[in-house]
Design a protein around this motif. Structure first.
Motif, mmCIF file in Angstrom:
data_model
loop_
_atom_site.group_PDB
_atom_site.id
_atom_site.type_symbol
_atom_site.label_atom_id
_atom_site.label_comp_id
_atom_site.label_asym_id
_atom_site.label_seq_id
_atom_site.Cartn_x
_atom_site.Cartn_y
_atom_site.Cartn_z
ATOM 1 N N ALA A 24 59.948 14.051 -14.784
ATOM 2 C CA ALA A 24 61.326 13.583 -14.922
ATOM 3 C C ALA A 24 62.032 14.358 -16.025
ATOM 4 O O ALA A 24 61.444 14.652 -17.071
ATOM 5 C CB ALA A 24 61.359 12.084 -15.224
ATOM 6 N N ARG A 111 67.855 6.703 -19.759
ATOM 7 C CA ARG A 111 66.411 6.618 -19.973
ATOM 8 C C ARG A 111 65.815 5.579 -19.025
ATOM 9 O O ARG A 111 66.282 4.444 -18.963
ATOM 10 C CB ARG A 111 66.095 6.204 -21.410
ATOM 11 C CG ARG A 111 66.479 7.225 -22.445
ATOM 12 C CD ARG A 111 66.022 6.804 -23.827
ATOM 13 N NE ARG A 111 66.685 7.606 -24.833
ATOM 14 C CZ ARG A 111 66.292 8.819 -25.211
ATOM 15 N NH1 ARG A 111 65.230 9.343 -24.644
ATOM 16 N NH2 ARG A 111 66.965 9.482 -26.125
ATOM 17 N N ASN A 128 57.709 12.983 -18.856
ATOM 18 C CA ASN A 128 59.148 12.963 -19.124
ATOM 19 C C ASN A 128 59.544 14.043 -20.112
ATOM 20 O O ASN A 128 58.880 14.247 -21.129
ATOM 21 C CB ASN A 128 59.559 11.601 -19.698
ATOM 22 C CG ASN A 128 59.257 10.455 -18.753
ATOM 23 O OD1 ASN A 128 59.344 10.611 -17.538
ATOM 24 N ND2 ASN A 128 58.906 9.312 -19.307
#
Length: 401
Positions: A24, A111, A128
């Motif tokens: 991500a 987020r 991430n």
């Protein structure tokens, strides 16, 4: 074109895709996530399109089947995926049964950890990364600077640092007033650029913010709050004062600031010393300049410029384990940017002249006394580079960025 410049985060994403099924990429809206991920990925889906969003909300497995049906090499890119929370349990089940790495490349302007359903589905299943606004070196297609790691590693603190060829008074001002969002800072027409900022702010406040919290505050009140916060960058966060200025209750203000940080608009930095209120910075300084208007405070500008143009040196080198804080005490000692790493501590003190005054020297001494082994840089817009004793150095900003 600015949006086609190579981003420092690219190699970290590519490396992560080799062993994780889901990677991500987060960051401020318009920071360049889509362009970057399209260059790395294969098939592309954006949940900004109503048809794809409908699939993500009501038939997420159908959407994920694109992975099997696509002939494109590279992961499936799903843009702005936080808009469809039902997609995340489906992704969890998908990677449970399809264990191949590099299947999904997600982007988000919020987020995932700020939304419970998303957080619980992806815990331990994704890597991430955060894409920061372009710094001066990245916008000039220069290699990632390494002055901060060098200074932290330098035993004698006298490492040879060259001035950056791309740092000029003009580029300094562009970085402050246009910022680092590729779709905005490259726009030369000031009127068009202003409109781009306004359109973006409206999207952030009228759509993205309301994905995170329920608020009855109207757009004008929220827009005014952003302006107040932008003008208070580098200062301790006084919620009571901001509450009075914005006419928003302190509890509501806490929720809003938390949401704005989750949306990559703000960054809260902890303060150490005997004054412990956190300090806020805007992620994009062009956006902050647009919101707050021009200010004649040169140290304020230098501090926010440094914040937005040195972080890349450790954010994109996660092995360095560097964290940022501010140092303040009630006696007036003040180090606006301080870095902690396993290698040691480094304080940065911007100054208007090329020689530190009594207050700057006292602040540096207090910082060094508080943290054994710490060192301090006095930095300025000129050219002087010299040592003061063993633990203090005068250095141009151009050698840091």
């Amino acid at each position: 074109m600015a949006h086609l410049r190579k981003r420092y985060l690219t190699s970290l994403i590519e490396r992560s895709l080799r062993f994780s099924p889901i990677v991500a990429v987060f960051g401020h809206r318009q920071v360049g996530k889509t362009t970057l991920c399209e260059q790395i990925g294969g098939s592309y889906i954006t949940l900004d399109q109503s048809e794809s969003l409908n699939l993500g909300l009501h038939s997420p497995t159908t959407l994920l089947n694109v992975i099997n049906n696509s002939k494109d090499k590279g992961p499936l890119v799903i843009d702005e995926c936080q808009m469809a929370p039902p997609l995340f349990p489906a992704m969890k089940e998908w990677v449970r049964t399809h264990k191949k790495p590099g299947q999904l490349l997600l982007t988000g302007s919020v987020r995932f950890s700020s939304r419970k359903a998303i957080r619980e589905s992806l815990t331990g299943r994704t890597i991430n990364w955060e894409l920061l606004p372009m710094c001066l070196s990245e916008s000039h297609s220069a290699p990632l600077p390494h002055s901060i790691p060098i200074l932290l590693d330098s035993k004698g603190f006298e490492a040879d640092l060259k001035s950056s060829a791309y740092f000029t008074q003009a580029s300094y001002e562009v970085a402050l007033y246009r910022g680092g969002l590729p779709g905005i800072f490259a726009v030369r027409d000031a009127v068009v650029r202003k409109q781009r900022f306004e359109t973006q702010i409206e999207t952030l406040l009228e759509r993205d913010l309301r994905l995170l919290i329920q608020t009855s505050l109207d757009y004008r009140t929220l827009r005014n709050l952003l302006g107040i916060l932008a003008a208070r960058q580098t200062l301790p966060l006084d919620l009571s004062e901001i509450s009075r200025a914005a006419r928003i209750s302190v509890p509501a203000l806490r929720r809003l600031i938390s949401a704005l940080e989750a949306m990559f608009i703000l960054r809260l930095v902890e303060t150490e010393g005997n004054r412990r209120k956190p300090v806020l910075f805007f992620e994009d300084q062009g956006e902050a300049s647009h919101l707050s208007g021009d200010r004649p405070d040169l140290l304020y500008h230098m501090t926010r410029f440094l914040f937005s143009n040195i972080r890349q040196q450790w954010v994109y080198r996660p092995d360095l384990e560097i964290s940022l804080f501010q140092y303040r005490n009630r006696g007036g000692a003040f180090v606006p940017l301080a870095l902690r790493s396993p290698r040691g501590l480094l304080g940065l003190i911007p100054m208007l002249n090329e020689t530190p005054g009594r207050h700057e020297l006292a602040s540096a001494s207090s910082f060094i006394m508080s943290y054994p082994g710490a060192r301090c840089i006095f930095t300025h817009l000129g050219k002087s580079d010299r040592m003061i004793g063993d633990a203090m150095r005068i250095l141009p900003i151009s050698s840091l960025v």
